[in-house]
Each structure stands twice: as C-alpha cells, then as structure tokens.
Write an enzyme that holds these catalytic residues in place. Structure first.
Site, PDB file in Angstrom:
ATOM      1  N   THR A 146       0.712  -1.288   0.000  1.00 31.28           N
ATOM      2  CA  THR A 146       0.000   0.000   0.000  1.00 31.28           C
ATOM      3  C   THR A 146       0.724   1.311   0.000  1.00 31.28           C
ATOM      4  O   THR A 146       1.759   1.497   0.630  1.00 31.28           O
ATOM      5  CB  THR A 146      -0.936   0.055   1.234  1.00 31.28           C
ATOM      6  N   ASP A 185      -3.678   3.183  -3.619  1.00 31.99           N
ATOM      7  CA  ASP A 185      -3.406   2.292  -4.759  1.00 31.99           C
ATOM      8  C   ASP A 185      -4.369   1.109  -4.627  1.00 31.99           C
ATOM      9  O   ASP A 185      -5.247   1.122  -3.768  1.00 31.99           O
ATOM     10  CB  ASP A 185      -1.938   1.832  -4.744  1.00 31.99           C
ATOM     11  N   ARG A 208      -3.408  -2.530  -4.884  1.00 28.72           N
ATOM     12  CA  ARG A 208      -2.791  -3.863  -4.895  1.00 28.72           C
ATOM     13  C   ARG A 208      -2.891  -4.501  -3.512  1.00 28.72           C
ATOM     14  O   ARG A 208      -2.558  -3.870  -2.516  1.00 28.72           O
ATOM     15  CB  ARG A 208      -1.319  -3.748  -5.302  1.00 28.72           C
ATOM     16  N   LYS A 211      -9.294   0.149  -1.211  1.00 30.30           N
ATOM     17  CA  LYS A 211      -8.697   0.465   0.090  1.00 30.30           C
ATOM     18  C   LYS A 211      -9.302   1.696   0.723  1.00 30.30           C
ATOM     19  O   LYS A 211      -8.934   2.050   1.841  1.00 30.30           O
ATOM     20  CB  LYS A 211      -7.190   0.684  -0.078  1.00 30.30           C
ATOM     21  N   GLY A 270      -2.031  -2.181   5.999  1.00 30.10           N
ATOM     22  CA  GLY A 270      -1.713  -3.168   7.025  1.00 30.10           C
ATOM     23  C   GLY A 270      -2.381  -4.481   6.683  1.00 30.10           C
ATOM     24  O   GLY A 270      -2.558  -4.811   5.533  1.00 30.10           O
ATOM     25  N   SER A 322       3.577   1.104   2.930  1.00 30.37           N
ATOM     26  CA  SER A 322       4.962   0.864   2.529  1.00 30.37           C
ATOM     27  C   SER A 322       5.428   1.904   1.509  1.00 30.37           C
ATOM     28  O   SER A 322       6.615   2.195   1.404  1.00 30.37           O
ATOM     29  CB  SER A 322       5.111  -0.537   1.959  1.00 30.37           C
ATOM     30  N   ASP A 374       7.415   1.647  -5.134  1.00 24.38           N
ATOM     31  CA  ASP A 374       7.310   0.715  -4.023  1.00 24.38           C
ATOM     32  C   ASP A 374       6.797  -0.623  -4.547  1.00 24.38           C
ATOM     33  O   ASP A 374       5.818  -0.684  -5.275  1.00 24.38           O
ATOM     34  CB  ASP A 374       6.329   1.276  -2.968  1.00 24.38           C
ATOM     35  N   SER A 409       3.094  -1.691  -3.572  1.00 23.54           N
ATOM     36  CA  SER A 409       1.930  -0.963  -4.098  1.00 23.54           C
ATOM     37  C   SER A 409       1.927  -1.111  -5.600  1.00 23.54           C
ATOM     38  O   SER A 409       2.981  -1.247  -6.228  1.00 23.54           O
ATOM     39  CB  SER A 409       2.025   0.522  -3.774  1.00 23.54           C
TER      40      SER A 409
END
Lengths: 273, 204
Positions: A39, A55, A57, A71, A85, A167, A204, A207
């Site tokens: 995320t 995002d 994923r 999300k 998380g 992240s 990242d 994500s």
C-alpha cells in the site's frame, strides 16, 4: 462453554483455537502469513475539503492476490478512511466503526463528526495493543470543517494537512513535501494526490495497479474508483487458449437438474367452501 | 513447513456466462505421505452456492459444518436460501472472530446470485474478502494456479468451454505442486443444472 452448541457468538474475538494453534506451532508448523495491503495511502486538505487517495494492490507475501482491491472504506456519507496493514483488520475495524457511527447518527440525529470516528478507531486499536494491525488515513468534512488524521496500529493519532501511510508512504510523502501548498483547488488537489499515489505505485514493490481517489467537500462526496489506470494489461494474446470439447479426460460425470421453481397461475376458480 | 502445507490442496473457481465453475484436487496427505485420493474439498451450501476450502483438512471440515449449521438456521428464520454475497460476509465474520487463533483455511465461495449472476470470492484465513470478476485460487498450488488461470481465462465462456478451461488450468497447476493433485473434481453450475465430473490426472 466447551463448544458443544455453536450458537452465533455475541460478538468480539473468540480465542477457542489459540491453545491448539500454539501446540501446532511448537510442533514446528509455521503459522500462515495474512494478506496485507502493501500500500500507498494518502490524504490532503484543500480549500473546500479533503482528498483521499490509495493504490489498489493486495499482496500475500510476494504474490499479488488482488490487482484491483478497494482500500478507501466508507465510514459515513461525509467521512472516508483509507486502510493499510493486514487487510482483514482494516476491513473489520472500518466496518465496525462505520456501524457504530450509524447507530450514533440515529441516536443523535446529527451528521457524524470526524473526531468521533477518530476516537472510536483509536480506542479500539489501543485496546488490542497493536495486534490489530491497521494503519489508517481518516478524512472527512463535518460541521466544524475539513479534517485529516492518521491512525497508527497501536492507537496513536496525528492531525495533519497532508498525510501518507503504508509501505509506499516515503515515495508519496516526497511528492507532497515538494508540491503541497495551502489553499489548493479541487483539480490541483486531485492531481497532486494522483501523482503521490503514482510515485508509490512505481517505486514501491508493495503498491501497484490503479489509483483510487475520493473527494469530500461540504455536502458532497465523490468516490472516483480507478481514477487512473497507469498499468493496463497489454500482453494478452488476442486468440487466447482454446480447448476442444472432450480434450480433458473425465473419469465420471454426474448431472443433476436443479429444481425448477413452479409458477403459480393466478386467476383460477376460487375453491368451494 | 507451513501449516497450510500439512495436507496440501488446490481449489479454483472461475466465472463463465451465467454459470460458474469450482474445482479442487483430490489428494489428502500428511506432509509427504498420501492418505487418500478421493478427499472432498468443495461442499454444497445450497443448490446455487458452493464453498471450496483449502488448507488444513480438519479445519476445512469443521468450518464447513459450522457454515452449514448457520445457513440452516438462516433458512429456518428467513424461509429462503442465502445470497452468495451475504454468505461471503458470514464466512468473513466467522473467520475474523478467530483473528488471534485462526482456522487454517482459505475459503473460496462461488454461487449464482440475483438474476443468476455468477459470484466468486476468496478470503485469507482471517476473513479478508477478495471479490473477483474472473477467477479466484487458493491452496498450496495457488502460485501456479494464478499463472495458469491468468493465461487461460477468457470472459463469457459457455459451460462446456469453461469446464475444459478450468480442468486444464487445474491439472497443469497441480502437476507443478508436489502436495496436491491425484485427480481433479470439477463442478459446473448453471441456472438449470449442476455438472459434477471427476477428471483424470497424474497420480504422483
């Protein structure tokens, strides 16, 4: 209660299987990993309200479990919450607080305030001392104005004009720190949020996929699901795989017809007494 | 070794045109020893709703019994069958209740909802729902299944073609996984009939 009668539980967590799971762990069987939302989630305050972004994923270890998950969770018509998380924890905690807010709205007859959602979330997370692993960006507009908060898994909160979590938060924060200013317009706000999420998506590994945006202003909320799709699937074979009928070897077949619902014809003669 | 690799499993569900397919392998093992080659992992909840449970076999059976119990109570109270979306929420709640001592199961739920619209979803072992419009996979062979389904899936397949696609994807994937396989069990559900087939696979 020794689990003799499985009546629907009264709510809350049940620790019935903990002893068995500990025993399995001692025998050397590793506990499974849960699905996380690697995320990048962000939020910022602009002149008329709040813009949230995320995002899409969801990962299970190194594998992408869901390429287009949601999300940004609904809390109240004027309050939305992005979650990072453990996926089950963010969904459960936001659903639970959303129901509590609705009951509160019925009891008070007023629009929910962002600080109410914030207090409910932080008290629940603190009670579980960080074991409910949910990191949230909560934003909304109520009668006292636009608000943006971050909530950490252990229950601490911050109130900020712009925030990132997950992240990919460093990638997104770098975009915000360079380009954020007070008094952004709606278009500028959406543009900046999309740029920050894209920074997370491309830099990242946790994500990826698409950008979801939610714009909350006084009296109006717009949820722009898949606002940007910067990662389309371009490698699909146009012909696809086609298997001829009968290619698979079958050992046995059983076909059951499902009960057809019978239509009751109206307008027959009434029954005699 | 992970708890999920104790018994070994592979379950997949795929959406077709007004129908869905749910399939599983048939092996039951205790680590590397095979105990049975006819183990049932896909269970019926009602005529148009099936649940496939991968992971620890004992938890799969217990969870199935609890779900059937809750569904029967629902049928008595509401005098109708549960919709797949509702059932998915029920499974998610049951699993999340055990957040700190979970069932080691990854369910796949597949059903025909309103207007016989196919519905599939999967969850991790603590109830994080993942709805999909094309296919869902779970089990020890899940990584191979992701790859096989991603390439073989096409939208709006008729039941015959869907059966071939799901079976080929399942057989190809379990052949790359030591812990699952030994045949396949494929269920195709359309609004009018249910086709159950046992597919021949490599017995190694």
């Amino acid at each position: 209660m020794t689990g003799s009668m499985d009546l629907p539980a009264k709510g809350g967590f049940s620790f019935e299987l903990c002893r068995r799971n500990d025993m399995l762990e001692k025998k050397g069987l590793k506990l499974p990993g849960f699905r996380k939302t690697g995320t990048t989630i962000v939020g910022l305050v602009f002149q008329d309200g709040v813009v949230l972004g995320a995002d899409t994923r969801a990962t299970e270890g190194p594998i992408v479990a869901d390429k287009n998950c949601e999300k940004i969770h609904f809390m109240a018509p004027n309050i939305y919450c992005c979650g990072a998380g453990t996926a089950a924890d963010t969904e459960a905690v936001t659903d639970m607080v959303s129901s509590q807010l609705q009951l509160h709205r019925y009891a008070t007859g007023r629009e929910s305030r962002v600080v109410t959602a914030l207090t409910l979330l932080k008290s629940h997370l603190f009670r579980y001392q960080g074991h409910v692993s949910a990191a949230l960006v909560l934003g909304g507009v109520d009668c006292t104005g636009p608000h943006l908060h971050t909530v950490y898994p252990h229950g601490s909160t911050d109130t900020l004009p712009f925030a990132t979590m997950g992240s990919g938060s460093l990638a997104a924060m770098s975009v915000f720190e360079s380009k954020y200013k007070e008094g952004l317009t709606r278009e500028e706000g959406i543009q900046l949020v999309a740029e920050a999420i894209c920074a997370g998506i491309f830099n990242d590994l946790g994500s990826g996929s698409n950008v979801d945006v939610c714009v909350i202003t006084k009296g109006k909320t717009e949820y722009l699901r898949n606002h940007q799709l910067p990662n389309p699937r371009t490698y699909v074979s146009s012909k696809g795989y086609s298997f001829t009928k009968g290619q698979t070897e079958v050992l046995s077949t059983k076909i059951t017809q499902l009960k057809q619902t019978a239509e009751v014809a109206e307008g027959g003669d009434a029954m005699e007494e | 070794m992970s708890i999920f690799e104790y018994n070994g499993s592979a379950v997949v569900a795929m959406v077709g045109k007004n129908c869905f397919a749910i399939a599983s392998d048939r092996r039951l093992g205790v680590q590397l020893q095979t105990i049975a080659t006819d183990f049932q992992r896909v269970f019926k909840v009602h005529d148009k709703l099936y649940v496939g449970l991968s992971g620890l076999a004992t938890d799969a059976q217990t969870l199935y019994q609890r779900l059937v119990f809750r569904h029967k109570l629902y049928q008595l109270r509401e005098e109708r069958d549960m919709k797949p979306e509702t059932f998915a929420s029920l499974v998610s709640a049951l699993l999340y209740e055990k957040r700190f001592g979970p069932y080691f199961c990854q369910p796949i739920i597949a059903g025909l909802g309103d207007n016989n619209e196919p519905f599939i979803c999967t969850m991790d072992c603590i109830g994080a729902k993942e709805l999909a419009k094309d296919f869902v996979v779970s089990g020890t062979a899940s990584e191979s299944l992701y790859g096989a389904c991603e390439s073989m899936y096409k939208p709006n397949m008729e039941p015959e073609e869907l059966f071939e696609t799901v079976s080929q994807a399942l057989m190809a994937s379990v052949d790359r996984d030591c812990l699952s396989g030994w045949g396949g069990y494929v269920l195709i559900v359309t609004p009018t009939e249910v086709q159950e087939r046992v597919v021949k696979g490599r017995m190694d």
